[in-house]
Design a protein around this motif. Sequence first.
Motif, PDB file in Angstrom:
ATOM      1  N   GLU A 139      56.079 -73.529 -27.562  1.00  0.00           N
ATOM      2  CA  GLU A 139      56.265 -72.452 -28.541  1.00  0.00           C
ATOM      3  C   GLU A 139      57.751 -72.130 -28.724  1.00  0.00           C
ATOM      4  O   GLU A 139      58.205 -71.850 -29.847  1.00  0.00           O
ATOM      5  N   ILE A 140      58.478 -72.170 -27.608  1.00  0.00           N
ATOM      6  CA  ILE A 140      59.917 -71.879 -27.682  1.00  0.00           C
ATOM      7  C   ILE A 140      60.629 -72.967 -28.494  1.00  0.00           C
ATOM      8  O   ILE A 140      61.470 -72.675 -29.355  1.00  0.00           O
ATOM      9  N   GLU A 141      60.267 -74.211 -28.247  1.00  0.00           N
ATOM     10  CA  GLU A 141      60.885 -75.308 -28.990  1.00  0.00           C
ATOM     11  C   GLU A 141      60.528 -75.222 -30.480  1.00  0.00           C
ATOM     12  O   GLU A 141      61.361 -75.516 -31.353  1.00  0.00           O
ATOM     13  N   GLU A 142      59.304 -74.811 -30.781  1.00  0.00           N
ATOM     14  CA  GLU A 142      58.886 -74.667 -32.175  1.00  0.00           C
ATOM     15  C   GLU A 142      59.659 -73.542 -32.861  1.00  0.00           C
ATOM     16  O   GLU A 142      60.078 -73.670 -34.030  1.00  0.00           O
ATOM     17  N   ASP A 143      59.902 -72.431 -32.124  1.00  0.00           N
ATOM     18  CA  ASP A 143      60.698 -71.326 -32.684  1.00  0.00           C
ATOM     19  C   ASP A 143      62.132 -71.758 -32.950  1.00  0.00           C
ATOM     20  O   ASP A 143      62.750 -71.326 -33.926  1.00  0.00           O
ATOM     21  N   ARG A 144      62.643 -72.641 -32.072  1.00  0.00           N
ATOM     22  CA  ARG A 144      64.019 -73.140 -32.278  1.00  0.00           C
ATOM     23  C   ARG A 144      64.090 -73.970 -33.565  1.00  0.00           C
ATOM     24  O   ARG A 144      65.043 -73.834 -34.356  1.00  0.00           O
ATOM     25  N   LYS A 145      63.076 -74.799 -33.818  1.00  0.00           N
ATOM     26  CA  LYS A 145      63.052 -75.591 -35.047  1.00  0.00           C
ATOM     27  C   LYS A 145      62.898 -74.689 -36.265  1.00  0.00           C
ATOM     28  O   LYS A 145      63.523 -74.918 -37.310  1.00  0.00           O
ATOM     29  N   ASP A 146      62.039 -73.676 -36.150  1.00  0.00           N
ATOM     30  CA  ASP A 146      61.853 -72.749 -37.263  1.00  0.00           C
ATOM     31  C   ASP A 146      63.153 -72.033 -37.619  1.00  0.00           C
ATOM     32  O   ASP A 146      63.441 -71.789 -38.799  1.00  0.00           O
ATOM     33  N   ALA A 147      63.937 -71.664 -36.592  1.00  0.00           N
ATOM     34  CA  ALA A 147      65.213 -70.971 -36.842  1.00  0.00           C
ATOM     35  C   ALA A 147      66.136 -71.840 -37.672  1.00  0.00           C
ATOM     36  O   ALA A 147      66.776 -71.372 -38.625  1.00  0.00           O
ATOM     37  N   GLN A 148      66.195 -73.142 -37.349  1.00  0.00           N
ATOM     38  CA  GLN A 148      67.061 -74.025 -38.119  1.00  0.00           C
ATOM     39  C   GLN A 148      66.517 -74.234 -39.530  1.00  0.00           C
ATOM     40  O   GLN A 148      67.290 -74.329 -40.491  1.00  0.00           O
ATOM     41  N   ASP A 149      65.177 -74.294 -39.677  1.00  0.00           N
ATOM     42  CA  ASP A 149      64.605 -74.432 -41.011  1.00  0.00           C
ATOM     43  C   ASP A 149      64.900 -73.206 -41.870  1.00  0.00           C
ATOM     44  O   ASP A 149      65.175 -73.334 -43.075  1.00  0.00           O
ATOM     45  N   ILE A 150      64.825 -72.036 -41.255  1.00  0.00           N
ATOM     46  CA  ILE A 150      65.124 -70.804 -41.997  1.00  0.00           C
ATOM     47  C   ILE A 150      66.559 -70.832 -42.505  1.00  0.00           C
ATOM     48  O   ILE A 150      66.850 -70.505 -43.672  1.00  0.00           O
ATOM     49  N   VAL A 151      67.482 -71.215 -41.629  1.00  0.00           N
ATOM     50  CA  VAL A 151      68.900 -71.264 -42.007  1.00  0.00           C
ATOM     51  C   VAL A 151      69.113 -72.291 -43.120  1.00  0.00           C
ATOM     52  O   VAL A 151      69.927 -72.087 -44.039  1.00  0.00           O
ATOM     53  N   SER A 152      68.365 -73.385 -43.075  1.00  0.00           N
ATOM     54  CA  SER A 152      68.567 -74.455 -44.057  1.00  0.00           C
ATOM     55  C   SER A 152      67.920 -74.151 -45.399  1.00  0.00           C
ATOM     56  O   SER A 152      68.381 -74.640 -46.446  1.00  0.00           O
ATOM     57  N   ASN A 153      66.829 -73.346 -45.406  1.00  0.00           N
ATOM     58  CA  ASN A 153      66.045 -73.179 -46.637  1.00  0.00           C
ATOM     59  C   ASN A 153      66.091 -71.773 -47.221  1.00  0.00           C
ATOM     60  O   ASN A 153      65.403 -71.517 -48.220  1.00  0.00           O
ATOM     61  N   LEU A 154      66.868 -70.863 -46.617  1.00  0.00           N
ATOM     62  CA  LEU A 154      66.975 -69.506 -47.158  1.00  0.00           C
ATOM     63  C   LEU A 154      68.371 -69.307 -47.714  1.00  0.00           C
ATOM     64  O   LEU A 154      69.329 -69.120 -46.969  1.00  0.00           O
TER      65      LEU A 154
END
Length: 305
Positions: A277-292
Motif C-alpha cells: 500500500e505504501i509503494e502504491e501511494d508513492r506511485k500515486d503521488a508521482q502520478d498526481i504531480v505528473s497529471n495535475l
Amino acid sequence: MKKYILHIFLLISAIGFAQKPMVKAEIDTTNIRIGEQFNLKISVDETQNVILPKLVLKGLEIVDSTNTDTLKNSLIRKYILTGFDSGSFYIPQQQIFVKNQAYLTDSLLVNVATIAVDTTKVKKFPIKSIKKEPYTFDDFKIYIYILLTALAIIGFWIYWFVIRKRKEEQEEPTYRTLPPYEEAIYRLNELDEKLLWQNNKIKEYYSELTEIVRGYIERELKVPALENTTDEILDMIKDFKHADTIQTSQETIDKLKSLLREADLVKFAKSKPLALEIEEDRKDAQDIVSNLKPKPIVEKDDELE
C-alpha cells in the motif's frame, strides 16, 4: 630615752630609703654631630608592677628601640636616638610608675653640632637644572586604555561589517529555483533515499510525502495547499475541474483523495498500511504531480484564429 627614739627614727628612715626603687636615664654621649646616633638607656631596679613611659622628644628623633629586658632584678629599655637640627636639646624627665607610685628620671642635655665644611677644599660645581622625574606606567595607562578600547572598537567594526559579511556572502549557497514539477520529482527521489518507512518511520514518511504533493499543488495552482485541510484541498480541485481551469482526470483526483485520506489516518489514527500500500501511494503521488496541471492561458488572438 631620747637616744633610743633617735635610733628607731634613723632605722625607719633607712628602711624606707632602702625600699625606694632607683630609676635612672643615661646617655652614652652628650655631644653629637647632625645625623649621628647615640644611645639612651632607662633602667629601674624593680621588675614587678613597673610601667615605663612612651618616650616623647623635641628636636631629637627615635631611630629604634628595644623591648624591655630583665637583668639582675632590673628592667632596662634602650633607645637609639639622633638629631638633624643643630642646637641643644633636652631629653625631658620620664615619669615611671612602680607599684602605682610615680618616680622621675633626670633630664638630659644633648648638644647637636653642625659639620664644619672647609669651602677652600670643596670643589664647586655649577647649579644643575631641575631634573624631571622618570616616566612610569601610571603616567601613560589612561592613554593605553583609550588606545586599546579604540582598537577593540575598530576591530569589532571591521569584523562585523566587513569580514563577517564577506564570509556570509562566500558561504551562502546559491540555489536555482526549480519549476514546481521538477522540484516535486527531485524531492520524491530524495524521500526514497531516506528509507523512512523501511525503518518503521511511517508517520514521518507520509508527512513528507503529502507535503511534497501539497507543495506542488500550491506552487502549480497558486493556492494555499500547505495550510488547508484535506477536504479544503479536494473542494478546490473539484472547483477548478468544474471551471475547466486545470488539466487532470477524475482518476487523478481520486488518487489525490485516497493519498491524503491515507496520510490523515497514519498521522492521526496511527494507521499502519502494508508495504504494498505504501509503494502504491508513492506511485500515486508521482502520478498526481505528473497529471495535475493548470490549463495554459489562451490569448485572444489565438482564439480568433
